[in-house]
Write a protein that holds these residues in place. Structure first.
Motif, PDB file in Angstrom:
ATOM      1  N   ASP A  25       0.804  -1.226   0.000  1.00 31.88           N
ATOM      2  CA  ASP A  25       0.000   0.000   0.000  1.00 31.88           C
ATOM      3  C   ASP A  25       0.836   1.275   0.000  1.00 31.88           C
ATOM      4  N   ALA A  26       2.150   1.147   0.074  1.00 34.43           N
ATOM      5  CA  ALA A  26       3.024   2.327   0.143  1.00 34.43           C
ATOM      6  C   ALA A  26       3.187   2.977  -1.225  1.00 34.43           C
ATOM      7  N   ASP A  27       3.143   4.297  -1.232  1.00 36.30           N
ATOM      8  CA  ASP A  27       3.431   5.060  -2.445  1.00 36.30           C
ATOM      9  C   ASP A  27       4.931   5.192  -2.676  1.00 36.30           C
ATOM     10  N   ALA A  28       5.691   5.108  -1.580  1.00 35.82           N
ATOM     11  CA  ALA A  28       7.147   5.160  -1.637  1.00 35.82           C
ATOM     12  C   ALA A  28       7.695   4.232  -0.567  1.00 35.82           C
ATOM     13  N   VAL A  29       8.841   3.641  -0.865  1.00 31.75           N
ATOM     14  CA  VAL A  29       9.523   2.782   0.098  1.00 31.75           C
ATOM     15  C   VAL A  29      10.932   3.336   0.274  1.00 31.75           C
ATOM     16  N   LEU A  30      11.256   3.723   1.505  1.00 30.35           N
ATOM     17  CA  LEU A  30      12.595   4.198   1.843  1.00 30.35           C
ATOM     18  C   LEU A  30      13.392   2.999   2.323  1.00 30.35           C
ATOM     19  N   LEU A  31      14.497   2.740   1.663  1.00 30.01           N
ATOM     20  CA  LEU A  31      15.287   1.537   1.910  1.00 30.01           C
ATOM     21  C   LEU A  31      16.607   1.874   2.582  1.00 30.01           C
ATOM     22  N   LEU A  43       6.710  -6.743  -3.625  1.00 33.55           N
ATOM     23  CA  LEU A  43       6.144  -5.632  -4.393  1.00 33.55           C
ATOM     24  C   LEU A  43       6.041  -6.000  -5.873  1.00 33.55           C
ATOM     25  N   GLU A  44       7.074  -6.639  -6.387  1.00 30.44           N
ATOM     26  CA  GLU A  44       7.072  -7.026  -7.798  1.00 30.44           C
ATOM     27  C   GLU A  44       5.974  -8.053  -8.085  1.00 30.44           C
ATOM     28  N   ARG A  45       5.822  -9.046  -7.206  1.00 30.04           N
ATOM     29  CA  ARG A  45       4.778 -10.059  -7.405  1.00 30.04           C
ATOM     30  C   ARG A  45       3.382  -9.444  -7.389  1.00 30.04           C
ATOM     31  N   ALA A  46       3.215  -8.370  -6.613  1.00 32.78           N
ATOM     32  CA  ALA A  46       1.908  -7.715  -6.499  1.00 32.78           C
ATOM     33  C   ALA A  46       1.694  -6.658  -7.582  1.00 32.78           C
ATOM     34  N   ASP A  47       2.656  -6.504  -8.490  1.00 33.33           N
ATOM     35  CA  ASP A  47       2.612  -5.451  -9.506  1.00 33.33           C
ATOM     36  C   ASP A  47       2.486  -4.066  -8.878  1.00 33.33           C
ATOM     37  N   ALA A  48       3.009  -3.917  -7.666  1.00 34.74           N
ATOM     38  CA  ALA A  48       3.041  -2.611  -7.005  1.00 34.74           C
ATOM     39  C   ALA A  48       4.269  -1.866  -7.522  1.00 34.74           C
ATOM     40  N   ASP A  49       4.143  -0.576  -7.689  1.00 32.91           N
ATOM     41  CA  ASP A  49       5.256   0.197  -8.242  1.00 32.91           C
ATOM     42  C   ASP A  49       5.498   1.472  -7.427  1.00 32.91           C
ATOM     43  N   PRO A  50       5.809   1.317  -6.128  1.00 33.00           N
ATOM     44  CA  PRO A  50       6.108   2.516  -5.354  1.00 33.00           C
ATOM     45  C   PRO A  50       7.478   3.071  -5.746  1.00 33.00           C
TER      46      PRO A  50
END
Length: 191
Positions: free
Chosen positions: A115-121, A147-154
């Motif tokens: 659900d994140a719009d951005a991920v700080l690593l 994130l990749e498996r969920a097609d999420a693109d933060p």
């Protein structure tokens, strides 16, 4: 050996160095459009001489951003909880490792990061391709794969010191590039 070198340089930083860098890092990160428009950001609480994140977490929280923080699971995967200010953090020791500050509230599950719009690593270095050198535990590799498996693109952003942006770091097939690096002196974008 490469990781040890970066950790050795960090261990030579004074508390004042870390504090000043954290303040500059927060200013730079808050200028990112990806964070300015984010409703939810997955981040982390820095420990020791890592580039400091608390000022950034507080600023995001004050903006009304939902800040998700990791909770380390026994298998090195990450669960997530919500940051509600410094008082919502509790020190947790995982075996013989340094105590981590983790959110004390409800656990949202490993999938909450989607659900994140951005991920700080966190990281130790990033190269010109955007490849990030982590600490070697694989926790964030799992996050990025999820994130990749969920097609999420933060937006994927690594927070580092200036000297940790290097020409090349080793990369494996499962490694994923980040979109940007924020250092105390500025932002560099990839892709």
């Amino acid at each position: 050996m490469l990781r040890r070198g970066f950790l050795s340089v960090r261990s030579g930083l004074t508390d004042d160095d870390v504090r000043k860098s954290a303040a500059a890092l927060a200013v730079r990160a808050l200028e990112l459009p990806e964070l300015a428009h984010a409703r939810a950001v997955a981040a982390y609480v820095s420990v020791g001489s890592e580039p400091g994140t608390l000022a950034l977490l507080d600023a995001l929280h004050a903006r009304g951003v939902r800040v998700l923080l990791p909770v380390l699971l026994p298998d090195n995967d990450l669960d997530w909880g919500v940051y509600e200010g410094a008082g919502s953090l509790a020190p947790v020791r995982h075996g013989t490792r340094m105590a981590l500050l983790e959110p004390a509230g409800e656990r949202l599950g490993p999938e909450a990061v989607r659900d994140a719009d951005a991920v700080l690593l966190p990281g130790l270095a990033v190269d010109g391709r955007g490849m990030r050198l982590g600490r070697g535990g694989g926790s964030y590799d799992r996050v990025l794969a999820r994130l990749e498996r969920a097609d999420a693109d933060p937006a994927l952003v690594v927070l580092l010191y200036d000297a940790e942006v290097v020409d090349r770091v080793p990369a494996e097939a499962h490694d994923r590039p980040v979109h940007a690096v924020v250092t105390p002196s500025g932002v560099r974008r990839f892709r």
